[in-house]
Design a protein around this motif. Structure first.
Motif, PDB file in Angstrom:
ATOM      1  N   HIS A 301       0.927  -1.221   0.171  1.00 35.31           N
ATOM      2  CA  HIS A 301       0.092  -0.099  -0.021  1.00 35.31           C
ATOM      3  C   HIS A 301       0.883   1.126   0.032  1.00 35.31           C
ATOM      4  O   HIS A 301       2.165   1.168   0.336  1.00 35.31           O
ATOM      5  N   THR A 302       0.163   2.384  -0.564  1.00 32.38           N
ATOM      6  CA  THR A 302       0.846   3.662  -0.146  1.00 32.38           C
ATOM      7  C   THR A 302      -0.151   4.622   0.195  1.00 32.38           C
ATOM      8  O   THR A 302      -1.116   4.221   0.487  1.00 32.38           O
ATOM      9  N   ASN A 303       0.506   5.956   0.325  1.00 26.30           N
ATOM     10  CA  ASN A 303      -0.571   7.074   0.628  1.00 26.30           C
ATOM     11  C   ASN A 303      -1.470   7.781  -0.543  1.00 26.30           C
ATOM     12  O   ASN A 303      -0.721   7.768  -1.568  1.00 26.30           O
ATOM     13  N   LYS A 304      -2.478   8.392  -0.076  1.00 30.42           N
ATOM     14  CA  LYS A 304      -3.146   9.195  -1.239  1.00 30.42           C
ATOM     15  C   LYS A 304      -2.219  10.406  -1.939  1.00 30.42           C
ATOM     16  O   LYS A 304      -2.183  10.597  -2.948  1.00 30.42           O
ATOM     17  N   GLU A 305      -1.432  11.234  -0.827  1.00 30.92           N
ATOM     18  CA  GLU A 305      -0.533  12.145  -1.268  1.00 30.92           C
ATOM     19  C   GLU A 305       0.568  11.508  -2.353  1.00 30.92           C
ATOM     20  O   GLU A 305       0.885  12.207  -3.297  1.00 30.92           O
ATOM     21  N   THR A 306       1.033  10.454  -2.137  1.00 28.43           N
ATOM     22  CA  THR A 306       1.907   9.673  -3.115  1.00 28.43           C
ATOM     23  C   THR A 306       1.307   9.664  -4.545  1.00 28.43           C
ATOM     24  O   THR A 306       1.936   9.904  -5.558  1.00 28.43           O
ATOM     25  N   VAL A 330      -4.618   2.275  -1.605  1.00 29.67           N
ATOM     26  CA  VAL A 330      -4.205   3.240  -0.195  1.00 29.67           C
ATOM     27  C   VAL A 330      -4.680   2.453   1.140  1.00 29.67           C
ATOM     28  O   VAL A 330      -3.986   2.328   1.787  1.00 29.67           O
ATOM     29  N   SER A 331      -5.932   1.955   0.885  1.00 29.95           N
ATOM     30  CA  SER A 331      -6.112   1.177   1.983  1.00 29.95           C
ATOM     31  C   SER A 331      -7.536   0.532   1.497  1.00 29.95           C
ATOM     32  O   SER A 331      -8.655   1.017   0.562  1.00 29.95           O
ATOM     33  N   GLU A 334     -10.425   3.160   1.788  1.00 32.42           N
ATOM     34  CA  GLU A 334     -10.605   4.561   1.090  1.00 32.42           C
ATOM     35  C   GLU A 334     -10.042   4.123  -0.592  1.00 32.42           C
ATOM     36  O   GLU A 334      -9.177   3.597  -0.933  1.00 32.42           O
ATOM     37  N   TYR A 337      -8.975   8.187  -4.301  1.00 26.85           N
ATOM     38  CA  TYR A 337      -7.662   9.004  -4.089  1.00 26.85           C
ATOM     39  C   TYR A 337      -6.872   9.594  -5.331  1.00 26.85           C
ATOM     40  O   TYR A 337      -5.876  10.421  -5.337  1.00 26.85           O
TER      41      TYR A 337
END
Length: 498
Positions: A301-306, A330-331, A334, A337
């Motif tokens: 996974h990674t984050n929305k900003e990335t 992301v998850s 969520e 994104y």
């Protein structure tokens, strides 16, 4: 091919770890062994089996009984498809509850394995080989109980295996499990391993929290692997010669990879956990080498900003791209994104799909680069197709794999050199790989690496020679076990008679 005159036909139980990146090489191994006269019982967890069945194409999976290997069996291979309860309901979110799930896999799963293997011992022919994923911690318990030859299958590069195997050495030297005065200098004492930075270790060995469930699994698994009969590794000797040679001084390890499906792009067995979008028609409209393939694999996974920075960077680069965006990238909770209106803004230049047949995409002549998380399957497949890399590791072995690609083999570049990712750096790196004159050197080097894979898989290549050696040693081990089992049974009968 194993000698069919042995006491009993070889029957191997294959147990992949319940993640797609592990299932793929296990499926390919099952087909390779079955093609060499083995009976195979392939055991997925019920959750993985259902996901693959749900996503599978109708021409691959027998919808009547959800047999993942039905097409392979029609071609004469003896592969039996079995699923096993992993302790949780099928619809349980294993990704969202990662720690709880893998805690159970480490401690409780063995009881379900024991039950299934016990029933399999009544089949004809009865199993005589257990091939388990190296990350399973129970192989010796099950193999000993049912008198099975114990084979560990390592689905990642030998470098990662060696680093894990020498965790105690890392700890003794203050590079792991040492919160105070933890060393940050170069690691140059692992046998066969060239100097490696602490930041190139697998992510779990970089963490200060060494009591995480995954760390405990790794620790137990690599104590377990010291007592197995054989280890087979999905790499080719020429890419990691010093490491493999060093490991062979104290382990029966065979580099037999990369094991691809017979058709590479048209496998007869589905391994995908999601429905695959067909990208071929879109790719057919693009010039050769003009498309960047972007995928971060099936698990990390990674984050929305990335995601947003990569999305903007791809626009700025003005390069054609296919982007595989899993719904849970992301998850699990969520799924919104991307920037508003993004897919409309990229129009014909970009294609975003939830999942695809990766080998079909990267083997297409329109694809000229791969922005990747650096999973080992992705690396091997992309080298085979001579597609160079932009590396963006997210988790576990991916950081170590990145070192091989960028620093050792020099067939890729890093997405971000340090700190957080930015859209401008994304655009710069994409343009460098896809349009820069200097990138031609990378493309020439990856062709040389591909030649090493081809040579290893050739008739007298290292991987084929090692596979034959493994088969001969396995046959010898089975024969010895058969003799010992007969002697033991005779001893019991004599004891009863007295």
């Amino acid at each position: 091919m194993m000698n069919q005159s042995t006491h009993q036909k070889p029957h191997a139980i294959l147990f992949p770890y319940p993640l797609q990146g592990h299932v793929i090489p296990f499926v390919n191994l099952a087909i390779k062994l079955a093609s060499n006269g083995f009976t195979i019982t392939f055991i997925n967890t019920q959750s993985i089996h259902q996901q693959i069945s749900k996503a599978g194409r109708s021409n691959v999976i027998d919808n009547e009984n959800n047999d993942l290997f039905s097409c392979a069996c029609k071609s004469g291979l003896d592969i039996r498809d079995v699923s096993i309860y992993d302790g949780f309901p099928v619809d349980y979110d294993r990704s969202l509850n990662h720690d709880k799930f893998f805690e159970a896999i480490m401690n409780d799963f063995v009881f379900h394995v024991d039950e299934v293997v016990g029933k399999l011992m009544l089949s004809n022919p009865s199993p005589n080989i257990l091939i388990g994923d190296t990350f399973y911690v129970w192989s010796s318990t099950i193999a000993k109980k049912y008198s099975l030859v114990n084979v560990s299958y390592w689905t990642e590069p030998a470098l990662v295996f060696s680093v894990y195997y020498h965790m105690d050495l890392l700890k003794q030297n203050g590079h792991y499990d040492c919160i105070e005065n933890k060393r940050e200098d170069i690691i140059d004492y692992i046998p066969g391993v060239k100097a490696i930075k602490p930041t190139d270790l697998p992510s779990y060995l970089q963490s200060d929290d060494t009591n995480m469930v995954v760390n405990r699994i790794i620790k137990r698994a690599f104590k377990e692997v010291q007592i197995v009969d054989f280890i087979i590794c999905n790499t080719v000797h020429e890419l990691e010669p010093e490491i493999i040679t060093a490991l062979q001084k104290y382990l029966s390890i065979y580099s037999i990879g990369p094991i691809f499906s017979p058709g590479f792009t048209n496998t007869s067995v589905s391994t995908s956990l999601w429905s695959e979008s067909n990208c071929t028609d879109w790719l057919d409209t693009k010039p050769n080498g003009s498309v960047l393939y972007v995928s971060f694999g099936s698990y990390a996974h990674t984050n929305k900003e990335t995601i947003v920075e990569i999305a903007r960077g791809l626009v700025i680069s003005e390069v054609n791209f296919i982007w595989i965006l899993r719904p849970d990238i992301v998850s699990s909770e969520e799924t919104d994104y991307l920037p508003i209106g993004y897919e409309e803004s990229i129009k014909d230049r970009g294609l975003i799909v939830p999942w695809c047949c990766q080998t079909a995409v990267i083997s297409h002549p329109a694809v000229g680069g791969f922005l990747t998380h650096c999973g080992w399957n992705s690396i091997m497949e992309s080298i085979w197709c001579s597609v160079p890399f932009i590396c963006f590791p997210l988790l576990t072995d991916q950081f170590t794999n990145r070192k091989l690609v960028v620093d050792d083999w020099k067939i890729g570049i890093n997405l971000c050199d340090e700190g957080s990712i930015s859209r401008d750096e994304v655009a710069e790196k994409v343009k460098f790989l896809m349009k820069g004159k200097e990138a031609e050197e990378i493309k020439q080097r990856i062709k040389k690496i591909k030649k090493e894979l081809e040579d290893g898989l050739a008739l007298n290549g290292s991987s084929q020679v090692n596979f034959s050696k493994f088969m001969d040693d396995l046959e010898s081990k089975i024969s010895k076990k058969n003799v010992l089992d007969v002697e033991f049974e005779n001893q019991k009968l004599n004891h009863i008679a007295k």
